[in-house]
Design a protein around this motif. Structure first.
Motif, PDB file in Angstrom:
ATOM      1  N   ASP A 247      -4.774   3.697  -7.110  1.00  0.00           N
ATOM      2  CA  ASP A 247      -4.643   3.357  -5.715  1.00  0.00           C
ATOM      3  C   ASP A 247      -5.805   2.436  -5.373  1.00  0.00           C
ATOM      4  O   ASP A 247      -6.824   2.870  -4.881  1.00  0.00           O
ATOM      5  CB  ASP A 247      -4.719   4.672  -4.920  1.00  0.00           C
ATOM      6  CG  ASP A 247      -4.312   4.467  -3.488  1.00  0.00           C
ATOM      7  OD1 ASP A 247      -3.876   3.351  -3.149  1.00  0.00           O
ATOM      8  OD2 ASP A 247      -4.443   5.414  -2.706  1.00  0.00           O
TER       9      ASP A 247
ATOM     10  N   SER B 295      -5.593  -4.580   2.631  1.00  0.00           N
ATOM     11  CA  SER B 295      -5.025  -3.297   2.205  1.00  0.00           C
ATOM     12  C   SER B 295      -5.816  -2.107   2.719  1.00  0.00           C
ATOM     13  O   SER B 295      -5.310  -0.996   2.731  1.00  0.00           O
ATOM     14  CB  SER B 295      -4.992  -3.225   0.678  1.00  0.00           C
ATOM     15  OG  SER B 295      -6.318  -3.262   0.171  1.00  0.00           O
ATOM     16  N   GLY B 296      -7.087  -2.330   3.096  1.00  0.00           N
ATOM     17  CA  GLY B 296      -7.931  -1.204   3.472  1.00  0.00           C
ATOM     18  C   GLY B 296      -8.279  -0.332   2.283  1.00  0.00           C
ATOM     19  O   GLY B 296      -8.705   0.805   2.432  1.00  0.00           O
ATOM     20  N   ASN B 297      -8.095  -0.850   1.071  1.00  0.00           N
ATOM     21  CA  ASN B 297      -8.434  -0.075  -0.119  1.00  0.00           C
ATOM     22  C   ASN B 297      -9.929   0.183  -0.175  1.00  0.00           C
ATOM     23  O   ASN B 297     -10.728  -0.609   0.308  1.00  0.00           O
ATOM     24  CB  ASN B 297      -8.029  -0.842  -1.382  1.00  0.00           C
ATOM     25  CG  ASN B 297      -6.580  -0.600  -1.732  1.00  0.00           C
ATOM     26  OD1 ASN B 297      -6.022   0.440  -1.415  1.00  0.00           O
ATOM     27  ND2 ASN B 297      -5.960  -1.559  -2.387  1.00  0.00           N
ATOM     28  N   SER B 298     -10.309   1.288  -0.840  1.00  0.00           N
ATOM     29  CA  SER B 298     -11.731   1.547  -0.957  1.00  0.00           C
ATOM     30  C   SER B 298     -12.182   1.458  -2.410  1.00  0.00           C
ATOM     31  O   SER B 298     -13.280   1.856  -2.751  1.00  0.00           O
ATOM     32  CB  SER B 298     -12.096   2.891  -0.354  1.00  0.00           C
ATOM     33  OG  SER B 298     -11.232   3.866  -0.833  1.00  0.00           O
TER      34      SER B 298
ATOM     35  N   VAL C  11       0.841  -1.184   0.000  1.00  0.00           N
ATOM     36  CA  VAL C  11       0.000   0.000   0.000  1.00  0.00           C
ATOM     37  C   VAL C  11       0.883   1.244   0.000  1.00  0.00           C
ATOM     38  O   VAL C  11       1.542   1.537   0.982  1.00  0.00           O
ATOM     39  CB  VAL C  11      -0.895  -0.016   1.257  1.00  0.00           C
ATOM     40  CG1 VAL C  11      -1.658   1.278   1.373  1.00  0.00           C
ATOM     41  CG2 VAL C  11      -1.843  -1.200   1.215  1.00  0.00           C
ATOM     42  N   PRO C  12       0.913   1.974  -1.101  1.00  0.00           N
ATOM     43  CA  PRO C  12       1.787   3.145  -1.181  1.00  0.00           C
ATOM     44  C   PRO C  12       1.372   4.211  -0.176  1.00  0.00           C
ATOM     45  O   PRO C  12       0.179   4.378   0.097  1.00  0.00           O
ATOM     46  CB  PRO C  12       1.564   3.665  -2.597  1.00  0.00           C
ATOM     47  CG  PRO C  12       0.816   2.624  -3.323  1.00  0.00           C
ATOM     48  CD  PRO C  12       0.117   1.777  -2.320  1.00  0.00           C
ATOM     49  N   LEU C  13       2.370   4.917   0.368  1.00  0.00           N
ATOM     50  CA  LEU C  13       2.073   5.965   1.348  1.00  0.00           C
ATOM     51  C   LEU C  13       1.735   7.277   0.664  1.00  0.00           C
ATOM     52  O   LEU C  13       1.225   8.192   1.282  1.00  0.00           O
ATOM     53  CB  LEU C  13       3.272   6.155   2.277  1.00  0.00           C
ATOM     54  CG  LEU C  13       3.538   4.965   3.204  1.00  0.00           C
ATOM     55  CD1 LEU C  13       4.849   5.135   3.930  1.00  0.00           C
ATOM     56  CD2 LEU C  13       2.398   4.796   4.192  1.00  0.00           C
ATOM     57  N   ILE C  14       2.073   7.380  -0.617  1.00  0.00           N
ATOM     58  CA  ILE C  14       1.700   8.599  -1.338  1.00  0.00           C
ATOM     59  C   ILE C  14       0.736   8.204  -2.441  1.00  0.00           C
ATOM     60  O   ILE C  14       0.589   7.031  -2.769  1.00  0.00           O
ATOM     61  CB  ILE C  14       2.929   9.320  -1.946  1.00  0.00           C
ATOM     62  CG1 ILE C  14       3.743   8.354  -2.806  1.00  0.00           C
ATOM     63  CG2 ILE C  14       3.780   9.929  -0.877  1.00  0.00           C
ATOM     64  CD1 ILE C  14       4.821   9.042  -3.611  1.00  0.00           C
ATOM     65  N   GLU C  15       0.106   9.204  -3.025  1.00  0.00           N
ATOM     66  CA  GLU C  15      -0.881   8.913  -4.043  1.00  0.00           C
ATOM     67  C   GLU C  15      -0.180   8.429  -5.315  1.00  0.00           C
ATOM     68  O   GLU C  15       0.751   9.049  -5.802  1.00  0.00           O
ATOM     69  CB  GLU C  15      -1.686  10.177  -4.342  1.00  0.00           C
ATOM     70  CG  GLU C  15      -2.973   9.846  -5.036  1.00  0.00           C
ATOM     71  CD  GLU C  15      -4.024  10.930  -4.861  1.00  0.00           C
ATOM     72  OE1 GLU C  15      -3.682  12.018  -4.363  1.00  0.00           O
ATOM     73  OE2 GLU C  15      -5.172  10.652  -5.238  1.00  0.00           O
TER      74      GLU C  15
END
Lengths: 222, 620
Positions: B262, B307-310, B254-258
């Motif tokens: 994403d 990942s907590g991705n939305s 999971v990248p910390l920046i955009e």
């Protein structure tokens, strides 16, 4: 974790909440957004040992368990250290922030001293260079009344100079410690290299019965 | 230089560069291990920015495979932006892996993915910054092995001097086999030559140093000479028979920046049965293989949970072609709605079901509607075998406008074989009629409706039925662009975008060129060309100088095309599809005769000689 921006931090928290299965309330409006808030976000490149994050949830959470869940996902360097349930307030926590304390480290501090600091502060005006929001031109601004304290730390010897300070950090008025450090350095005849001055936020303070207390103490824990 | 020293130097330059988080690693779910002395260390390199590379699924797949390989640890590296490059050189900081800050030169294998031709100079940049000799022959026994894979590896000749090993085809099993062999070499203390000879036996592996391309008196490629008798005559790509059971990541970094994309991504199908004649992916990724809806849902759930991705997206060359597409989408929609996750379905065919789905998913905000007719007239669409008719477009549009869509994007190519100005007129005409329909339906005014037309320059690619055709000259591209721009100027509410023709020409040169281009590439890099896909970094001067000095001009075969039957620089690779099939398709193209989707009956591309086409013929 010095290198992620406020927006990135915001996204990281949103994601961590999703991952931990913690639901958050949404604002009402045309573009609903999560009711989460990073209090007085730091500039990119600053470090901190005490930050505040608040969220509004419809769930009945065990706050410590929730913090542990979030910590399990967060990268090294970002960690929840304490948690409180606070009453629903009209304004978010940022509105209660008044001052923040910082540690500033300047790599070459041979010319800096407590004496110089006193001289620096005793002038009629203490100015920093700020970029004008509209014209983007650098302008001088007097920030004397935004400095509560500014002192080279006791026993700071050797090459690196360490300064501790307490500066205004409120929603309507905020003094960037780096601008002040640069202004002081130039007062002392120094021009530290770009990126060499390190800033760490130590605490954010609010007002309780007329005294400055760490924000956490506005909400005594159970 | 050890990791601590890398970290120390890195700390001093991070405050000076833009988006320093690109270079720090430590993202959730990345794999940071303390590698023991016996651990094999693989550096996975994406030769472009962090933001692009982190959006690429292939890296996450292989990262997972390699980190699940015994005694192997895979770390990542990306091309540092120009400001970072400069600071790294000043600080004497070599290119390092994000996970443990290990200089690339101290790893065992450095693997690059070749996704597009305009990233090639960044490969040289990364090797150079790592202090690794660029040429395979200049590297010693103790230097890391430099390998590559990805779609452009099917013609890696323009990079052949730099790579020890080129991998073609499905990478999941092959890369592990290659790593195991390299581990054995390390254990047994064998030489690089020993390794390369054994590697040449692995399916899909091409070792360029075992071959020497031959050129005739005019400098045209005329055949490959084997330098070691044991090397295979042709290298057949690696094929995974079934992707249902193929390894797929259940967590992703999971990248910390955009970054560009994403989100969580699940590959639902590999391969495409439609047979568009310009499309290289459609030929290279054959046969069509798919995952079951249950497996896809399971992977999606695990990815999202970890990942907590939305956002969830599905990957394939043609999403709606999955044989159980409706069931799959209904299942995913149900899950996503419960979890407040937005589902994005790229390359959806716009039938009734698609509209139902889109209406359901985008109740609040309606994003643009996208069509890729690729050509402006039915005749030319038949030539390229692009199976989309105007009737389909207008039926879909009618519905879309009723449902409240207000923006349409159209994708075309120009410079396609047999194209005339009439076909270009067709592009403008289509946009015009779409706008007129919208105005009519909106009661006589345009309102907020907009049409955006994007026209790319056609780049002929190896292993397609158009692999022999010439590319339009730069002058011809320019003329066509002005011609179209002039037509579009008269259309209100329609915007027209086009691509630079010089870069399209470079793409064609490197897509179909041979080993002679290694020198061109070296020179371009030495003249400061990197990040060529970025207009703001592209140096036309540098490229022109490099091309001129190495004698690459408009007369080169990569631009002028090849006679069918003549030797092709990439012929050492066998992509599974026969040359006779490609030629048959090319001949049909010239007569504007279409070929059916191979799910409606086998078209005889030859792939089923090597594997079972489970989703071929299914509707016959």
């Amino acid at each position: 974790m010095r290198y992620i921006s406020h927006l990135d931090l915001h996204r990281l928290f949103k994601r961590s909440l999703k991952k931990a299965g913690i639901a958050v309330d949404y604002s009402k409006g045309y573009n609903p957004h999560e009711m989460i808030n990073v209090v007085q976000p730091l500039s990119l490149g600053f470090e901190s040992v005490s930050e505040y994050f608040e969220l509004e949830t419809p769930m009945d959470l065990d706050k410590d368990e929730a913090a542990a869940e979030l910590n399990a996902f967060l990268p090294e360097g970002i960690k929840f250290t304490a948690s409180r349930k606070i009453p629903l307030q009209k304004k978010n926590l940022s509105a209660y922030s008044e001052y923040a304390s910082y540690e500033i480290r300047i790599p070459d501090g041979r010319l800096l001293s407590a004496e110089k600091a006193r001289a620096f502060l005793s002038r009629d005006k203490v100015t920093v260079i700020k970029k004008d929001k509209k014209t983007k031109q650098p302008v001088e601004k007097d920030v004397k009344n935004m400095i509560k304290s500014f002192e080279p730390a006791e026993g700071a010897e050797g090459e690196e100079a360490v300064i501790h300070c307490l500066l205004r950090c409120a929603t309507n008025e905020n003094l960037n410690p780096l601008s002040l450090a640069e202004s002081f350095a130039s007062f002392c005849g120094l021009s530290p290299e770009k990126g060499s001055v390190r800033v760490t936020r130590l605490e954010i303070y609010g007002l309780k019965e007329g005294a400055l207390v760490p924000l956490l103490e506005l909400y005594p824990g159970e | 230089m050890n990791n601590t020293e890398v970290l120390r130097r890195l700390e001093t330059i991070l405050p000076l560069v833009e988006k320093p988080a690109r270079y720090i690693g430590g993202e959730p779910n990345c794999v940071i291990r303390d590698p023991g002395p016996g651990t094999f260390r693989f550096a996975f390199c994406f030769p472009d920015s962090y933001e692009i590379g982190m959006s690429y699924l292939g890296m996450q797949i292989l990262y997972n495979v390699l980190n699940n390989t015994e005694d192997c640890c895979c770390e990542r590296a990306f091309a540092p932006e120009k400001d970072m490059e400069e600071e790294m050189r000043k600080a004497g900081l070599p290119l390092f892996t994000l996970e443990t800050k290990t200089p690339l030169s101290q790893t065992d294998m450095v693997g690059f993915t070749l996704q597009y031709e305009l990233s090639y100079t960044n490969i040289l940049l990364m090797l150079d910054l790592a202090g690794i000799p660029l040429n395979s022959r200049d590297r010693s026994e103790s230097d890391p092995l430099i390998v590559c894979g990805g779609p452009c590896a099917f013609n890696a000749e323009p990079l052949a001097d730099f790579f020890d090993v080129v991998m073609t085809g499905d990478g999941e099993l092959q890369i592990r086999e290659l790593v195991r062999l390299a581990q054995r070499r390390k254990r047994e203390g064998q030489t690089k030559e020993w390794f390369l000879r054994k590697a040449a036996d692995i399916r899909g592996v091409y070792v360029p140093s075992f071959y020497e391309p031959l050129y005739d008196e005019n400098g045209r490629y005329c055949g490959m000479k084997k330098l070691w008798d044991g090397a295979p005559d042709r290298v057949l790509k690696a094929i995974i028979d079934d992707i249902e059971t193929a390894e797929f990541p259940e967590t992703n970094i999971v990248p910390l920046i955009e970054v560009v994309h994403d989100r969580s991504v699940v590959e639902i199908m590999r391969g495409c049965s439609r047979g568009c004649r310009f499309c290289q992916a459609g030929m290279l990724y054959r046969p069509v293989r798919q995952r079951t809806p249950d497996r896809i849902c399971e992977l999606a759930r695990k990815q999202l949970e970890s990942s907590g991705n939305s956002e969830l997206s599905l990957l394939s060359l043609s999403t709606s072609d999955h044989s159980e597409f409706e069931e799959l989408v209904l299942k995913l929609m149900d899950y996503c709605q419960k979890k407040q996750i937005s589902l994005s379905l790229p390359s959806l065919r716009l039938d009734n079901f698609a509209f139902k789905v889109m209406d359901e998913m985008q109740r609040i905000r309606k994003t643009g509607l996208t069509f890729a007719p690729e050509a402006g007239t039915q005749r030319l669409r038949d030539v390229i075998n692009k199976n989309i008719s105007e009737e389909e477009i207008f039926t879909a549009l009618n519905k879309a406008i009723d449902l409240g869509w207000t923006s349409v994007k159209l994708y075309f190519m120009m410079g396609l074989p047999t194209e005339t100005d009439e076909d270009l007129d067709g592009i403008a005409d289509l946009a015009d009629r779409i706008m007129k329909l919208a105005i009519y339906k909106n009661g006589g005014s345009r309102g907020r409706f907009s049409v955006s037309v994007s026209v790319a320059n056609f780049v002929p690619k190896p292993f397609t039925p158009f692999q022999w055709v010439p590319q339009d000259t730069e002058k011809e591209f320019e003329r066509k662009h002005y011609y179209l721009a002039d037509k579009f100027r008269k259309l209100k509410g329609v915007t027209y975008h086009y691509h630079g023709s010089f870069t399209s020409r470079l793409e064609a040169i490197f897509a179909r060129g041979g080993r002679e281009l290694c020198e061109t590439l070296r020179r371009a890099y030495s003249y400061g060309c990197t990040f060529d896909a970025w207009t703001e970094h592209f140096s036309r001067e540098g490229w022109e100088r490099a091309l001129k000095e190495t004698g690459i001009d408009d007369s080169c075969a990569a631009l002028r095309g090849f006679e069918p039957g003549s030797p092709l620089p990439w012929e050492i690779i066998d992509c599974g599809v026969t040359e006779s099939f490609l030629l048959r398709e090319y001949e049909k193209a010239q007569k504007a005769v279409t070929t059916k989707d191979c799910r409606y009956g086998c078209n005889g591309c030859g792939l089923n000689r090597y594997t079972e086409c489970r989703w071929g013929d299914i509707y016959e």
